[in-house]
Enzyme design. Structure first.
Site, PDB file in Angstrom:
ATOM      1  N   SER A 123       2.105  -9.549  -3.273  1.00 20.15           N
ATOM      2  CA  SER A 123       3.293  -9.537  -4.129  1.00 20.15           C
ATOM      3  C   SER A 123       4.097  -8.248  -4.005  1.00 20.15           C
ATOM      4  O   SER A 123       4.658  -7.739  -4.978  1.00 20.15           O
ATOM      5  CB  SER A 123       2.894  -9.749  -5.603  1.00 20.15           C
ATOM      6  OG  SER A 123       4.015 -10.099  -6.382  1.00 20.15           O
ATOM      7  N   SER A 135       7.304 -12.420 -10.776  1.00 21.80           N
ATOM      8  CA  SER A 135       7.030 -12.519  -9.334  1.00 21.80           C
ATOM      9  C   SER A 135       6.745 -13.924  -8.833  1.00 21.80           C
ATOM     10  O   SER A 135       6.585 -14.120  -7.623  1.00 21.80           O
ATOM     11  CB  SER A 135       5.856 -11.604  -8.964  1.00 21.80           C
ATOM     12  OG  SER A 135       6.280 -10.259  -8.930  1.00 21.80           O
ATOM     13  N   LYS A 179       8.806 -15.173  -5.947  1.00 20.86           N
ATOM     14  CA  LYS A 179       8.537 -14.916  -4.525  1.00 20.86           C
ATOM     15  C   LYS A 179       8.120 -16.162  -3.753  1.00 20.86           C
ATOM     16  O   LYS A 179       8.161 -16.158  -2.516  1.00 20.86           O
ATOM     17  CB  LYS A 179       7.466 -13.832  -4.389  1.00 20.86           C
ATOM     18  CG  LYS A 179       7.911 -12.451  -4.874  1.00 20.86           C
ATOM     19  CD  LYS A 179       6.849 -11.403  -4.596  1.00 20.86           C
ATOM     20  CE  LYS A 179       7.313 -10.003  -4.993  1.00 20.86           C
ATOM     21  NZ  LYS A 179       7.100  -9.709  -6.413  1.00 20.86           N
TER      22      LYS A 179
END
Length: 463
Positions: free
Chosen positions: A142, A84, A87
């Protein structure tokens, strides 16, 4: 007679060797200073780098966000799965291409892109957030479906957005990266390196809107929407922010990540006094390790390095004929450029006189607005202490009088080296030695003739 000539030849040979050694040393030293040969500089100037700490992460890097200086690296150029931490690029592209009050409407594909085990805010098909709300849900919580929804909003489709991600990553200096989605879910074709992620993070940290959102310490609430009646309140998942178990007073945000294939990953921004650092750690076996490793690297960086400003004259002295005119970049790209003052990050004990400069020939110049750009690196020994882009403009004569070896044909757009006469230092030494030998030979020949004449006259008198 023969022994005298042998002695003379040996004397000349000794003189030749001494002169050659002296000239060679002087020439090599000058060339090393001009070319920025870090190994020779290191030997001459006592260049040394602070002893780095040990970390448990499999891959890691620490850089200065302002100068691009690489303070620490461990397997930083090895292929990794970012999870993640991806992102942050999704967020940066959104900030760069959207207004905060735009409305994001989630498609069926976006809303249904997550499973029960994925991080998500239970966004419904057709639900609407503002871009600002979506960014908080993306960077703090997230949420994977928000990454998908923002990708469609910004790029028109997930596929188009992925192309935008890869193009923007290259612009930021991530040359060994390829993204396949906007959230970081595992895909064998979705990879990066610690170094590349640091370059992406640098672009994020230098965007004030991104930082304002990503550095949020308090909770954030998305109020009721067109399809959800209750509010959703959440906090940043980064555990080094204030009020978290791994609190670090200089932390300014970042992004966590985890998949089975990537292990625990982390990107973190930190600021102390006038220094802003970025730390990336990948392949951590435990969630807490990524935070303790990051803190260790930040403390070491803040304690052992300083920022200095090199004047334009100093920068020009780094940018010499040897490291530019003899590089592959010069032979391929015409240029008109100027060199301004620059900020460098160096060890506390280092001096600006120890800095060298190199054109990064591994960086492929890109044509933007009728100009080319390529990378340059400021070096302290073998370490990069600052990076910058060098722009080459087409069709304009070079005017910098500190770089005098250029001329431009009036009928062409190409800047070329001026014609000049050059001669090897070895030719000069050889000619000098030959002249010395010739002088010695002529002198001995003349002396031999004088002695012969003198002997004849003396012989005639005796008779």
């Amino acid at each position: 007679m023969r022994s005298k000539w042998i002695n003379r030849v040996l004397s000349v040979a000794l003189l030749f060797t001494t002169l050659t050694t002296s000239v060679s040393y002087t020439f090599s030293t000058a060339y090393a200073e001009e070319a920025g040969a870090s190994t020779q500089q290191s030997a001459q100037s006592g260049v040394s780098w602070p002893e780095a700490p040990e970390i448990s992460a499999g891959n890691g890097i620490l850089i200065d966000a302002d100068t691009g200086a690489i303070l620490y690296e461990k397997n930083a150029y090895t292929k990794c799965y970012p999870a993640s931490t991806t992102k942050i690029l999704t967020g940066l592209l959104t900030v760069e291409n959207c207004g905060m009050d735009e409305t994001v409407t989630f498609s069926r594909a976006a809303a249904n892109s997550v499973t029960w085990e994925d991080s998500n805010l239970a966004t419904k098909v057709g639900e609407q957030y503002t871009v600002e709300q979506a960014l908080y849900g993306l960077l703090l919580y997230s949420a994977n479906e928000i990454a998908y929804g923002l990708a469609e909003h910004v790029g028109g489709s997930l596929e188009n957005f992925v192309e935008m991600m890869n193009a923007r990553a290259r612009e930021l200096g991530a040359v060994n990266t390829h993204f396949a989605n906007a959230s970081g879910l595992y895909d064998p074709n979705h990879y990066t390196t610690a170094y590349d992620m640091a370059m992406i993070a640098r672009g994020c940290y230098n965007n004030s809107t991104f930082v304002n959102i990503d550095s949020t310490e308090d909770t954030y609430t998305i109020g009721p929407t067109n399809l959800t009646g209750e509010s959703r309140t959440f906090r940043h998942r980064h555990q080094m922010l204030k009020g978290r178990p791994m609190y670090y007073e200089y932390c300014k945000g970042g992004k966590t990540g985890f998949t089975d294939q990537s292990g625990f990953t982390l990107v973190t921004f930190a600021e102390k006094n006038d220094m802003r650092l970025i730390c990336v750690v990948f392949n951590c076996s435990d969630s807490n390790i990524r935070f303790t490793d990051t803190r260790t690297l930040f403390d070491w960086g803040f304690d052992n390095f300083k920022k200095i400003t090199a004047s334009s004259d100093t920068i020009s002295s780094y940018f010499s004929g040897s490291n530019y005119y003899q590089s592959a970049v010069y032979s391929r790209y015409p240029e008109n450029f100027s060199l301004s003052a620059s900020t460098l990050t160096i060890p506390n004990h280092a001096n600006v006189s120890d800095i060298t400069l190199a054109v990064n020939e591994n960086y492929t110049p890109e044509e933007i607005d009728n100009a080319y750009t390529t990378g340059i690196r400021f070096k302290y020994g073998d370490n990069t202490v600052a990076t910058s882009l060098l722009t080459f403009s087409k069709g304009t004569a070079h005017t910098d009088n500190r770089l005098p070896y250029l001329s431009q044909d009036a009928d062409t757009e190409t800047v070329q080296p001026r014609w000049c006469f050059s001669i090897s230092i070895w030719v000069i030494v050889a000619v000098f030695a030959a002249v010395v030998i010739l002088i010695c030979f002529i002198r001995d020949y003349q002396m031999s003739r004088r002695r012969s004449l003198h002997a004849r006259r003396h012989h005639r008198r005796r008779r």
